[in-house]
Design an enzyme around this catalytic site. Sequence first.
Site, PDB file in Angstrom:
ATOM      1  N   ARG A 181      68.237 -12.574 135.497  1.00  0.00           N
ATOM      2  CA  ARG A 181      68.721 -12.383 134.128  1.00  0.00           C
ATOM      3  C   ARG A 181      69.200 -13.704 133.533  1.00  0.00           C
ATOM      4  NH1 ARG A 181      73.137  -8.321 133.326  1.00  0.00           N
ATOM      5  NH2 ARG A 181      72.518  -8.547 131.148  1.00  0.00           N
ATOM      6  N   CYS A 237      79.579 -13.161 131.742  1.00  0.00           N
ATOM      7  CA  CYS A 237      78.516 -12.389 132.396  1.00  0.00           C
ATOM      8  C   CYS A 237      77.734 -11.697 131.292  1.00  0.00           C
ATOM      9  CB  CYS A 237      79.099 -11.407 133.404  1.00  0.00           C
ATOM     10  SG  CYS A 237      80.385 -10.325 132.719  1.00  0.00           S
TER      11      CYS A 237
END
Length: 280
Positions: A181, A237
Amino acid sequence: MYTTLIEAGTLYQHLRDPDWIVIDCRFDLSQTGAGQEAYLAGHIPGALYFHLDQDMSAARNEAINGGRHPLPSRENACRHFANRGIGANMQVVAYDATGGMFAARLWWMLRWIGHAQVAVLNGGLSAWQAQAYPLETGMRVRPAAQPVLGESLVEYISAETVLRNIQSRLRVLLDARARDRFRGENETLDPVAGHIPGAVNRFFKDNLNPDTSFKDVSVLRREFERISQGKPLIHQCGSGVTACHNILAMTHAGLSAGGLYAGSWSEWIEDSNRPVTSSN
């Protein structure tokens, strides 16, 4: 007072202490009801259930930041936790079944409202079950407590601070998402792939041993010092959840952890003028 991690055996010894409160934080980002279903089927005796969306995030009209899991104000968080039964002098123990992935968010939020006596169960529910300690079923509630808002023990970082840091590089921006990601691959949670320019990556699971317990403090200290290179950190995050895991790991290792960009990637991409990249 336990302020970072606690072992299953220690929790078991204090399980019936009236000034201890256990919080089950199990959650599944793709099936948001799965954590509560698992809790109802079996949890540590006396534990309450806290839902990531309902207990550890704010409705958009009451949030202080954007993203998928925005924060309430400190005042509203304090009031909500007190309504659920967390009192000022209680020892809180949070756990989940994913190595502290969601429990660390509650740990950070309680420290954010000035509650120091909060720890994450090292190894989570699997560590509890490995000792053959009991479980109970059904729902638990506790009487409301008096809300007491204290001085924050952690640092909250805004998107504006992160934007300025792209140029100044005064702090290391640390992204806790999985490596794919971070590289802009296999993005299934957010509509834009990639990462904030200048960020470096440390997947939160790198804090854990194969049994989901945390690595030894000497190992954590060495690994994070290699990342920080003497600079303070900004943690982020996808939505301000797993970044708390890196903050917990650093704090447990005796390091100055730095601040949390709570909106994280999912807030960052809400403004198309903010830069993004997928290059390393």
